[in-house]
Design a protein around this motif. Structure first.
Motif, mmCIF file in Angstrom:
data_model
loop_
_atom_site.group_PDB
_atom_site.id
_atom_site.type_symbol
_atom_site.label_atom_id
_atom_site.label_comp_id
_atom_site.label_asym_id
_atom_site.label_seq_id
_atom_site.Cartn_x
_atom_site.Cartn_y
_atom_site.Cartn_z
ATOM 1 N N PRO A 163 -19.369 82.318 26.346
ATOM 2 C CA PRO A 163 -20.396 83.031 26.995
ATOM 3 C C PRO A 163 -21.894 82.177 26.873
ATOM 4 C CG PRO A 163 -19.469 84.959 25.862
ATOM 5 C CD PRO A 163 -18.832 83.578 25.477
ATOM 6 N N LYS A 164 -22.090 81.786 25.475
ATOM 7 C CA LYS A 164 -23.389 80.649 25.574
ATOM 8 C C LYS A 164 -23.107 79.263 26.275
ATOM 9 C CE LYS A 164 -26.303 78.909 21.681
ATOM 10 N NZ LYS A 164 -26.219 78.392 20.413
ATOM 11 N N GLN A 165 -22.015 79.035 26.248
ATOM 12 C CA GLN A 165 -21.805 77.876 27.126
ATOM 13 C C GLN A 165 -22.337 77.938 28.532
ATOM 14 O OE1 GLN A 165 -17.856 76.917 25.246
ATOM 15 N NE2 GLN A 165 -18.379 74.896 25.673
ATOM 16 N N VAL A 166 -21.616 79.043 29.326
ATOM 17 C CA VAL A 166 -22.003 79.333 30.433
ATOM 18 C C VAL A 166 -23.484 79.338 30.785
ATOM 19 C CG1 VAL A 166 -21.681 81.173 32.251
ATOM 20 C CG2 VAL A 166 -19.845 80.708 30.764
ATOM 21 N N ILE A 167 -24.337 80.185 29.961
ATOM 22 C CA ILE A 167 -25.673 80.226 30.088
ATOM 23 C C ILE A 167 -26.117 78.734 29.938
ATOM 24 C CG2 ILE A 167 -27.775 81.109 29.170
ATOM 25 C CD1 ILE A 167 -25.882 83.107 30.608
ATOM 26 N N ASN A 168 -25.784 78.129 29.022
ATOM 27 C CA ASN A 168 -26.628 76.772 28.738
ATOM 28 C C ASN A 168 -26.006 75.639 29.743
ATOM 29 O OD1 ASN A 168 -27.512 77.724 26.200
ATOM 30 N ND2 ASN A 168 -25.773 76.638 24.916
ATOM 31 N N MET A 169 -24.859 75.902 30.260
ATOM 32 C CA MET A 169 -24.596 75.009 31.337
ATOM 33 C C MET A 169 -25.626 75.097 32.562
ATOM 34 S SD MET A 169 -20.588 74.795 30.980
ATOM 35 C CE MET A 169 -20.290 73.422 32.045
ATOM 36 N N MET A 170 -25.804 76.541 33.071
ATOM 37 C CA MET A 170 -26.830 76.767 34.026
ATOM 38 C C MET A 170 -28.217 76.398 34.065
ATOM 39 S SD MET A 170 -26.894 78.142 37.185
ATOM 40 C CE MET A 170 -25.301 78.517 37.679
ATOM 41 N N THR A 171 -28.499 76.574 32.509
ATOM 42 C CA THR A 171 -29.904 76.335 32.156
ATOM 43 C C THR A 171 -29.995 74.632 32.252
ATOM 44 O OG1 THR A 171 -30.044 77.970 30.575
ATOM 45 C CG2 THR A 171 -31.472 76.404 30.265
ATOM 46 N N GLN A 172 -29.020 73.964 31.768
ATOM 47 C CA GLN A 172 -29.147 72.746 31.801
ATOM 48 C C GLN A 172 -29.277 71.993 33.564
ATOM 49 O OE1 GLN A 172 -25.900 70.678 29.813
ATOM 50 N NE2 GLN A 172 -26.610 68.426 30.318
ATOM 51 N N LEU A 173 -28.515 72.783 34.312
ATOM 52 C CA LEU A 173 -28.666 72.295 35.746
ATOM 53 C C LEU A 173 -29.837 72.458 36.178
ATOM 54 C CD1 LEU A 173 -27.155 71.521 38.501
ATOM 55 C CD2 LEU A 173 -26.580 74.144 38.915
#
Length: 135
Positions: free
Chosen positions: A7-17
């Motif tokens: 789940p943390k990766q999902v959030i981080n990927m959207m934040t990175q975008l």
């Protein structure tokens, strides 16, 4: 292979975008997308370039990106057209900040793509194939 994200990766990927989207920050209305292998972003483009982005990283740039794991990160609503193109190049997970359509949800199920949408600060909704998201 079957990619799995926490789940943390999902959030981080959207934040990175969002953090990398300078034009979106300045204009407020230009959506964008990126392809990732689950760890790194491979490109960022405007929404209108998404189809080209998908083709470039799987056909033209295959010498640069040979990984099988593909995640499409998208700031706008996922359309059936995007899902079909993504399926053709074996994208397994699509992340979106926006609400899905009923057709997109059904198509993601049929194409065996994990569709995760409404990604916000600490939560998101998984609409299809949740087994790719682990705890």
């Amino acid at each position: 292979t079957t990619i799995q994200l926490q789940p943390k990766q999902v959030i981080n990927m959207m934040t990175q975008l969002q953090d990398a989207s300078i034009i979106f920050k300045q204009m407020g209305g230009l959506h964008n997308a990126a392809i990732s292998d689950g760890k790194n972003f491979l490109n960022i483009a405007t929404k209108s370039d998404v189809i080209t982005l998908l083709i470039n990283y799987t056909v033209i740039d295959s010498t640069t990106y040979t990984g099988e794991d593909k995640v499409l990160i998208f700031s706008d609503r996922i359309s059936s057209e995007i899902l079909i193109k993504a399926a053709k190049i074996d994208v397994e997970i699509i992340l979106s900040k926006s609400a899905p359509t009923s057709l997109a949800i059904q198509l993601a199920k049929d194409l065996y793509i994990t569709a995760i949408e409404f990604i916000r600060e600490n939560h998101f909704n998984i609409y299809s194939h949740p087994k790719r998201i682990t705890n």
